[in-house]
Enzyme design. Structure first.
Site, mmCIF file in Angstrom:
data_model
loop_
_atom_site.group_PDB
_atom_site.id
_atom_site.type_symbol
_atom_site.label_atom_id
_atom_site.label_comp_id
_atom_site.label_asym_id
_atom_site.label_seq_id
_atom_site.Cartn_x
_atom_site.Cartn_y
_atom_site.Cartn_z
ATOM 1 N N ARG A 247 20.599 27.025 -30.707
ATOM 2 C CA ARG A 247 21.409 27.218 -31.885
ATOM 3 C C ARG A 247 20.955 27.002 -33.327
ATOM 4 N NH1 ARG A 247 25.137 25.290 -28.246
ATOM 5 N NH2 ARG A 247 26.897 26.679 -27.453
ATOM 6 N N ASP B 159 10.178 26.951 -25.372
ATOM 7 C CA ASP B 159 11.775 26.732 -24.810
ATOM 8 C C ASP B 159 11.652 27.355 -23.351
ATOM 9 O OD1 ASP B 159 14.651 26.783 -24.114
ATOM 10 O OD2 ASP B 159 15.049 26.773 -26.135
ATOM 11 N N ARG C 168 16.564 14.590 -31.698
ATOM 12 C CA ARG C 168 16.707 13.170 -31.527
ATOM 13 C C ARG C 168 15.333 12.281 -31.252
ATOM 14 N NH1 ARG C 168 21.147 13.641 -31.979
ATOM 15 N NH2 ARG C 168 22.952 13.472 -30.711
ATOM 16 N N GLU D 291 17.243 3.567 -34.063
ATOM 17 C CA GLU D 291 17.846 3.668 -35.303
ATOM 18 C C GLU D 291 18.639 2.782 -35.499
ATOM 19 O OE1 GLU D 291 19.810 7.386 -35.388
ATOM 20 O OE2 GLU D 291 18.022 8.566 -34.926
ATOM 21 N N HIS E 155 19.295 9.721 -40.346
ATOM 22 C CA HIS E 155 19.969 10.545 -39.461
ATOM 23 C C HIS E 155 21.175 11.187 -40.087
ATOM 24 C CE1 HIS E 155 21.325 11.016 -34.869
ATOM 25 N NE2 HIS E 155 21.702 12.077 -35.512
#
Ligand SMILES: NC(=O)c1ccc[n+]([C@@H]2O[C@H](COP(=O)([O-])OP(=O)(O)OC[C@H]3O[C@@H](n4cnc5c(N)ncnc54)[C@H](O)[C@@H]3O)[C@@H](O)[C@H]2O)c1
Length: 308
Positions: free
Chosen positions: A148, A168, A221, A250, A269
């Site tokens: 998406r 992908d 991520r 993080e 983030h």
């Protein structure tokens, strides 16, 4: 009934409190320590970034739903939840344009040298940079993951004249390997989930395959990137720049070299964030808890449970 919020990054939890009060349910915020000690007897869990591992799940006997505030579910042990008959949900449809816009903002800021130039003006200089900036149209962007968000980045990048290539494994017609996709790329942007397959997908092997010293953008991520390898690659020229919204860990430690590196742009983030997206996220996540506790089927189930 009680619902536990493990952690969050929002201004307040009024939307959640109101939706839960309407079904006679209380909201509690977990203290910032051992989560497993606080989940006993809760009916539902709302989780942002806290690890909800098998130990937490085993301790949450009687819990019906774990609703992730977000798209990725890498911090929830979904298999353990399934074994324990707990529904896991996420919100896959809330910040798709925001993350794609943020990836483009990082990509363009990096390609145009915006952050460095703005900083030098702020420091009193007025100098046109003499290297490191190239025409964007005609350059090649490699996307790792074209779901998406990745497909939205592809549309935006093409409008700027990028030639877009992708890797992908679940999309027909993509490159055969990450190395093939990144080898001739001038920029690489990551949009795959964090899984066993994608952990440190950007490490020494993929960095060695990059022939054109690209900019690396990560809004997916932190765990997709081996940060030590990337820091070395930035210093030895295999990468010309990095622009990261997500890091491992993080927050990035205050003394980490990338925080002050002249060719790094780091944001905290925040790709998901807009006022509108955050409101949708909070509402859609708590709606899943309400549905589970009132016997409605989930809107966005992550796992399939055996019928009771
Ligand atoms: N920084 C933020 O604030 C923020 C916000 C939302 C989402 N995200 C991250 O963005 C990720 C992507 O979101 P999305 O909505 O596009 O998800 P999506 O599920 O629509 O797309 C992910 C794509 O990655 C592909 N993929 C899976 N394994 C792969 C592999 N080994 N190599 C390459 N591609 C692979 C899938 O086939 C899929 O097409 C999420 O998993 C989440 O971790 C970050």
């Amino acid at each position: 009934m009680r619902v536990l919020v493990t952690d969050h990054v929002f201004g307040d939890l009024e939307a959640e409190r109101e939706a839960l009060a309407a079904i006679g349910c209380e909201l509690e915020l977990a203290p910032d320590d051992d989560l497993a000690a606080h989940v006993e007897g809760v009916d539902g869990i709302l989780v942002c970034f806290a690890p909800v591992d098998a130990r937490v799940i085993e301790a949450a006997s009687g819990c019906k739903v774990i609703a992730r505030y977000g798209i990725g579910v890498d911090n929830v042990d979904v298999a353990a939840a399934t074994r324990n008959g707990i529904q896991v949900t996420n919100v896959p449809d809330y910040c798709l344009d925001e993350v794609a816009d943020h990836a483009m903002a990082l990509l363009l800021a990096s390609a145009r040298g915006v952050v460095t130039a703005a900083r030098t003006v702020r420091e009193g200089e007025w100098t046109v940079p003499q290297e490191g900036i190239h025409r964007i149209a005609g350059r090649r962007l490699a996307l790792i993951g074209v779901g998406r968000i990745g497909s939205r980045v592809a549309d935006r990048a093409r409008a700027f004249g990028y030639e877009v290539v992708a890797y992908d494994p679940y999309v027909d017609g993509s490159a055969r390997s990450v190395e093939e996709a990144v080898s001739g790329a001038d920029a690489v942007s990551l949009h795959a989930p964090l899984t066993d397959e994608t952990k440190h997908v950007i490490g020494d092997a993929t960095l060695d395959a990059m022939e054109r010293s690209p900019v690396l953008v990560n809004t997916s991520r932190g765990g997709l990137v081996d940060l030590d390898a990337v820091t070395r690659a930035l210093d030895d020229g295999r990468l010309s720049g990095v622009a990261l919204d997500v890091t491992e860990p993080e927050p990035l430690p205050a003394d980490h070299p990338l925080r002050t590196h002249p060719r790094a742009i780091i944001t905290p983030h925040m790709s998901f964030y807009s006022a509108e997206a955050q409101a949708e996220l909070q509402r859609r996540a708590v709606d899943e808890v309400v549905r589970a506790l009132t016997g409605e089927p989930p809107r966005c189930p992550v796992n399939a449970l055996q019928p009771a």
